[in-house]
Design a protein around this motif. Structure first.
Motif, PDB file in Angstrom:
ATOM      1  N   ARG A 175       9.466 -40.695 -25.678  1.00  0.00           N
ATOM      2  CA  ARG A 175      10.635 -40.907 -24.530  1.00  0.00           C
ATOM      3  C   ARG A 175      11.929 -41.219 -24.993  1.00  0.00           C
ATOM      4  N   ARG A 176      12.306 -41.812 -26.131  1.00  0.00           N
ATOM      5  CA  ARG A 176      13.600 -42.251 -26.784  1.00  0.00           C
ATOM      6  C   ARG A 176      14.131 -40.724 -26.872  1.00  0.00           C
ATOM      7  N   GLN A 177      13.664 -39.846 -27.561  1.00  0.00           N
ATOM      8  CA  GLN A 177      14.315 -38.211 -27.950  1.00  0.00           C
ATOM      9  C   GLN A 177      13.958 -37.647 -26.551  1.00  0.00           C
ATOM     10  N   ASN A 178      13.295 -37.801 -25.654  1.00  0.00           N
ATOM     11  CA  ASN A 178      13.258 -36.872 -24.427  1.00  0.00           C
ATOM     12  C   ASN A 178      14.388 -37.365 -23.478  1.00  0.00           C
ATOM     13  N   GLU A 179      14.846 -38.517 -23.605  1.00  0.00           N
ATOM     14  CA  GLU A 179      16.050 -38.994 -22.947  1.00  0.00           C
ATOM     15  C   GLU A 179      17.233 -37.986 -23.238  1.00  0.00           C
ATOM     16  N   GLN A 180      17.370 -37.422 -24.405  1.00  0.00           N
ATOM     17  CA  GLN A 180      18.529 -36.602 -25.067  1.00  0.00           C
ATOM     18  C   GLN A 180      18.276 -35.275 -24.447  1.00  0.00           C
ATOM     19  N   GLY A 181      16.888 -34.841 -23.765  1.00  0.00           N
ATOM     20  CA  GLY A 181      17.082 -33.507 -23.303  1.00  0.00           C
ATOM     21  C   GLY A 181      16.602 -33.619 -21.777  1.00  0.00           C
ATOM     22  N   SER A 182      15.853 -32.487 -21.344  1.00  0.00           N
ATOM     23  CA  SER A 182      15.504 -32.428 -19.766  1.00  0.00           C
ATOM     24  C   SER A 182      14.435 -31.403 -19.778  1.00  0.00           C
ATOM     25  N   LYS A 183      13.570 -31.624 -18.720  1.00  0.00           N
ATOM     26  CA  LYS A 183      12.513 -30.673 -18.422  1.00  0.00           C
ATOM     27  C   LYS A 183      13.135 -29.510 -17.805  1.00  0.00           C
ATOM     28  N   PHE A 184      14.219 -29.574 -17.152  1.00  0.00           N
ATOM     29  CA  PHE A 184      15.052 -28.562 -16.539  1.00  0.00           C
ATOM     30  C   PHE A 184      15.810 -27.854 -17.539  1.00  0.00           C
ATOM     31  N   ASN A 185      15.786 -27.838 -18.787  1.00  0.00           N
ATOM     32  CA  ASN A 185      16.199 -26.984 -19.586  1.00  0.00           C
ATOM     33  C   ASN A 185      15.122 -25.965 -20.415  1.00  0.00           C
ATOM     34  N   HIS A 186      13.971 -26.246 -19.803  1.00  0.00           N
ATOM     35  CA  HIS A 186      12.753 -25.401 -20.125  1.00  0.00           C
ATOM     36  C   HIS A 186      12.187 -24.788 -18.927  1.00  0.00           C
ATOM     37  N   PRO A 187      11.354 -23.862 -19.112  1.00  0.00           N
ATOM     38  CA  PRO A 187      10.675 -23.134 -18.100  1.00  0.00           C
ATOM     39  C   PRO A 187      10.154 -24.114 -17.165  1.00  0.00           C
ATOM     40  N   PRO A 188       9.813 -23.969 -15.811  1.00  0.00           N
ATOM     41  CA  PRO A 188       8.953 -24.777 -14.696  1.00  0.00           C
ATOM     42  C   PRO A 188       7.489 -24.789 -15.327  1.00  0.00           C
ATOM     43  N   ALA A 189       7.155 -25.762 -14.980  1.00  0.00           N
ATOM     44  CA  ALA A 189       5.426 -26.042 -15.046  1.00  0.00           C
ATOM     45  C   ALA A 189       4.689 -26.146 -13.924  1.00  0.00           C
ATOM     46  N   PRO A 190       4.928 -25.346 -13.131  1.00  0.00           N
ATOM     47  CA  PRO A 190       3.913 -25.655 -11.647  1.00  0.00           C
ATOM     48  C   PRO A 190       2.643 -25.423 -11.947  1.00  0.00           C
TER      49      PRO A 190
END
Length: 326
Positions: A175-190
Motif C-alpha cells: 500500500r505504501r508503494q502503491n500510493e506512488q503509482g496508479s492502476k491507471f498507469n497499467h492496462p485495464p483489468a475488466p
C-alpha cells in the motif's frame, strides 16, 4: 568483481535453488544472492544478470508472444506483450524510490517456514532473489539501490468447496508503494460477470435445445509469477522473512499494477483460444471456442455436442501454456 563473476554467482545461485528445500540451502542461496549483488554493484544489475542466466538455462517461456504467434489479438496488443517479454513489466512509479525497511504483519508469525518454502519454489525459477542483508557490503548496496521493503502478510487459501485450507498465500502489503503509482498507469483489468456466462448458456440452449452443457475451469499455476519485472524497477519489490531479504523479480500479489498487466495476457489467451474451432464441424458444430477469464482462471462452457467440449478444453490447456505460463 566483474561481470563474469556476477554471471557465475547467478548461475550458482540458480543451481542451488533447484535443490530440495532445507535451512542449509536457504542459507547458502542467501549468501550467493549477497555475493551476486556485490559483484553486480547494484540490485538492478544483479536482477538483470539473473534474468539473463535464467533465459540461458531455462529458455523463454513466453516465446509465443515474443515471436508474434498469438492469434486473434491486435497489432498494438501484440506489440505491447512483446515489449513486456523483452523489457519486463514496468512499475511506472510516479515518484523516486527511497530505502525503506518494514515490519511484517502478525499473520506471518508462526508460518515463516511455510512462506519461506514458497519463496524457495519461486527462487528455483529465478523469480526471487534471496539475500543475506547482514553480509559485508550489502547494506551499502541496498541503500544505494533504494530497496523499498514492504510488510509481508499471509492470507488463508480456500479449498474448492470454499472451506479454509491449512495452506496460506503470501501477500506483499504494498500500500505504501502503491500510493506512488496508479492502476491507471497499467492496462485495464475488466472481469466477466456471472450474467455473461448465463447469456452464453442461454445462447447454447437456443442453438441446441435439450442438450446438456458442461462448465469447466482451468487455473494458471503461479499466475503473476510468470511475468518478470523490468530490472531497474526490482528494488521496489522486496520483503524480509526470517532475517532474509526476498527481492521479487516478478509481479507480486499485492502490487497495484499486477491485475491489469496480467489481464493483458489473459485477454490474449482468450483471443487465441477463440481463434480455433473444433474439427469435424458436422459432428462438433462450427462455432469457434470461447472462454471467460476471471483473472487467472479460464472458464469454458460447452454443450455436449460430439466431442466439442474435450477439444475446447484441450485447446484451452495448450493456449494457457502458450500465452501465460510454461
Amino acid at each position: 568483481m566483474g561481470a563474469t563473476s556476477a554471471w557465475d554467482r547467478a548461475l550458482e545461485y540458480l543451481t542451488v535453488c533447484k535443490g530440495d528445500y532445507s535451512a542449509e540451502r536457504v542459507e547458502e542461496a542467501a549468501r550467493l544472492g549477497a555475493e551476486l549483488i556485490i559483484a553486480s554493484c547494484s540490485v538492478e544489475a544483479a536482477a538483470e544478470t539473473l534474468n539473463r542466466v535464467r533465459l540461458a538455462e531455462q529458455g523463454q517461456h513466453l516465446s509465443f508472444a515474443a515471436d508474434g504467434r498469438l492469434l486473434g489479438i491486435t497489432e498494438l496488443h501484440a506489440r505491447y506483450l512483446k515489449q513486456r517479454v523483452t523489457e519486463g513489466v514496468a512499475s511506472r512509479r510516479e515518484s523516486p524510490l527511497k530505502r525503506e525497511e518494514a515490519k511484517n504483519h502478525g499473520s506471518v508469525y508462526g508460518y515463516e517456514q511455510e512462506l519461506l518454502q514458497k519463496a524457495w519454489k519461486d527462487a528455483a525459477y529465478g523469480a526471487t532473489l534471496l539475500v543475506d542483508p547482514k553480509a559485508p557490503g550489502v547494506s551499502e548496496i541496498l541503500e544505494r539501490s533504494c530497496v523499498a521493503e514492504s510488510p509481508l502478510g499471509r492470507l488463508p487459501k480456500q479449498n474448492p468447496d470454499r472451506t479454509i485450507s491449512l495452506e496460506g498465500r503470501p501477500i506483499n502489503d504494498m500500500r505504501r508503494q502503491n500510493e506512488q503509482g496508479s492502476k491507471f498507469n497499467h492496462p485495464p483489468a475488466p472481469q466477466p460477470r456471472h450474467a455473461a456466462v448465463a447469456r452464453q448458456s442461454l445462447w447454447w440452449a437456443a442453438r441446441h435445445p435439450g442438450i446438456p452443457q458442461r462448465c469447466a475451469k482451468r487455473d494458471v499455476p503461479r499466475a503473476f509469477k510468470w511475468h518478470f519485472l523490468t530490472p531497474r524497477d526490482v528494488p521496489e519489490f522486496a520483503v524480509r522473512l526470517a532475517g532474509i531479504l526476498l527481492i521479487s523479480l516478478v509481479m507480486p500479489f499485492g502490487w497495484v499494477g499486477a491485475p491489469g498487466e496480467f489481464v493483458a495476457w489473459s485477454l490474449a489467451a482468450k483471443c487465441h483460444h477463440g481463434s480455433y474451432h473444433p474439427p469435424s464441424p458436422e459432428f462438433n458444430d462450427t462455432v469457434s471456442y470461447d472462454s471467460k477469464w476471471l483473472m487467472d482462471d479460464g472458464v469454458v462452457l460447452e454443450p455436449l455436442v460430439g466431442n466439442r467440449v474435450f477439444h475446447s478444453l484441450r485447446c484451452l490447456d495448450e493456449t494457457m501454456k502458450a500465452a501465460v505460463s510454461y
